[in-house]
Design a protein around this motif. Structure first.
Motif, mmCIF file in Angstrom:
data_model
loop_
_atom_site.group_PDB
_atom_site.id
_atom_site.type_symbol
_atom_site.label_atom_id
_atom_site.label_comp_id
_atom_site.label_asym_id
_atom_site.label_seq_id
_atom_site.Cartn_x
_atom_site.Cartn_y
_atom_site.Cartn_z
ATOM 1 N N PHE A 158 -94.995 -42.745 52.876
ATOM 2 C CA PHE A 158 -94.017 -41.717 52.328
ATOM 3 C C PHE A 158 -94.983 -40.429 51.442
ATOM 4 O O PHE A 158 -96.196 -40.979 50.970
ATOM 5 N N GLY A 180 -93.786 -43.407 46.396
ATOM 6 C CA GLY A 180 -92.787 -42.439 47.158
ATOM 7 C C GLY A 180 -91.432 -43.060 47.030
ATOM 8 O O GLY A 180 -90.510 -42.506 48.099
ATOM 9 N N SER A 181 -91.037 -43.463 45.965
ATOM 10 C CA SER A 181 -89.544 -43.935 46.068
ATOM 11 C C SER A 181 -88.580 -42.592 45.463
ATOM 12 O O SER A 181 -89.038 -41.732 44.744
ATOM 13 N N ASP A 182 -87.335 -42.696 46.109
ATOM 14 C CA ASP A 182 -86.442 -41.797 45.534
ATOM 15 C C ASP A 182 -85.800 -42.142 44.337
ATOM 16 O O ASP A 182 -85.421 -41.268 43.567
ATOM 17 N N LYS A 191 -86.457 -45.607 49.523
ATOM 18 C CA LYS A 191 -87.566 -44.590 50.093
ATOM 19 C C LYS A 191 -86.939 -44.043 51.327
ATOM 20 O O LYS A 191 -86.645 -44.648 52.267
ATOM 21 N N SER A 192 -86.800 -42.781 51.313
ATOM 22 C CA SER A 192 -86.023 -42.192 52.638
ATOM 23 C C SER A 192 -84.691 -42.638 52.675
ATOM 24 O O SER A 192 -83.860 -42.799 51.716
#
Length: 264
Positions: free
Chosen positions: A11, A86-88, A60-61
């Motif tokens: 990510f 890369g975490s949301d 993530k995504s």
């Protein structure tokens, strides 16, 4: 061959910085929509037995997966970098051992997550991350773990017994997590014994029938009898077998102090 304790995903990096304002926290009431990803041959924990244990769900995504962390003071959770990379957003649950009994639930945005600036996702270097949470009151069920003090020299901890905790898979073939937090006693071994398995060694453990597995990432390794956290679950051998690899906490105490202000 080393394998990340949760499946490695590619990510885009999300820059994280600490702000003086309070994190924008949302109480999360839809955990049933999050898919769970135990310590192999572990034991059921008792309420309040590991009050520093934090359960993490990361988005993530379009995917969700589980990790663990440790509470290190009123405002900070320590975990593995590949969990938050890369975490949301991250959902942090504190003060419980079962899915239904957590006493605090927070949703944390990426700007309140600090990933080590030299973290290498490919070689699993500098595998450490911090999550800032709202001020949390201590109780029987919510207390910080003890961290080592900053010193000139540190023990290798070779030969020490330690406890690993987490909600990861109970076997490599399992596709679900346990209902109750699991723990197991392992032994810290000489890094030379791991050199044939792992390229980049931080702290290494071995137990004949106990291992961390997918979903245990970020969980604390706490030595006995002092109950000081010396490791962060990072990677395992293929098939969730031994040995297990952990980030060595003493290598990052100054980094932790710089970002949190803890009197280490």
């Amino acid at each position: 061959m080393k394998v990340l304790v949760v499946f490695s995903l590619a990510f885009v990096y999300v820059s994280a910085s600490v702000h003086q304002d309070q994190p924008e926290i949302y109480h999360h009431n839809e955990l049933q929509d999050i898919s769970n990803v135990e310590i192999i041959n572990g034991h059921d924990a008792s309420p309040g037995q590991f009050p520093y244990q934090v359960r993490l769900f990361i988005k993530k995504s379009k995917e969700y997966f589980g990790c663990s962390g440790s509470l290190i003071n009123h405002n900070w959770v320590l975990t593995a970098a590949h969990c938050t990379y890369g975490s949301d957003f991250v959902v942090a649950l504190l003060g419980g051992i079962e899915n239904s009994d957590f006493r605090a639930k927070f949703l944390i945005k990426p700007k309140y997550i600090i990933i080590h600036e030299d973290y290498d996702d490919n070689d699993v270097l500098n595998e450490i991350s911090l999550i800032r949470i709202p001020y949390i009151k201590y109780s029987r069920y919510i207390k910080p773990v003890n961290l080592p003090k900053i010193q000139r020299y540190y023990k290798t901890y070779v030969g020490f017994k330690a406890i690993a905790t987490g909600w990861g898979r109970t076997s490599n073939a399992s596709n679900s997590s346990p209902e109750i937090l699991q723990y197991g006693t392992v032994k810290i071994i000489n890094n030379k014994k791991c050199s044939d398995t792992f390229d980049n060694i931080n702290i290494c453990t071995f137990a004949s029938n106990i291992s961390i597995c997918n979903g245990d990432s970020g969980g604390p390794l706490v030595i006995l009898p002092s109950k000081v956290q010396v490791g962060i679950a990072s990677f395992v051998s293929k098939g969730c077998s031994n040995p297990n690899g952990f980030t060595r906490v003493t290598s990052f105490l100054k980094w932790i102090k710089r970002h949190t202000g803890l009197p280490l």
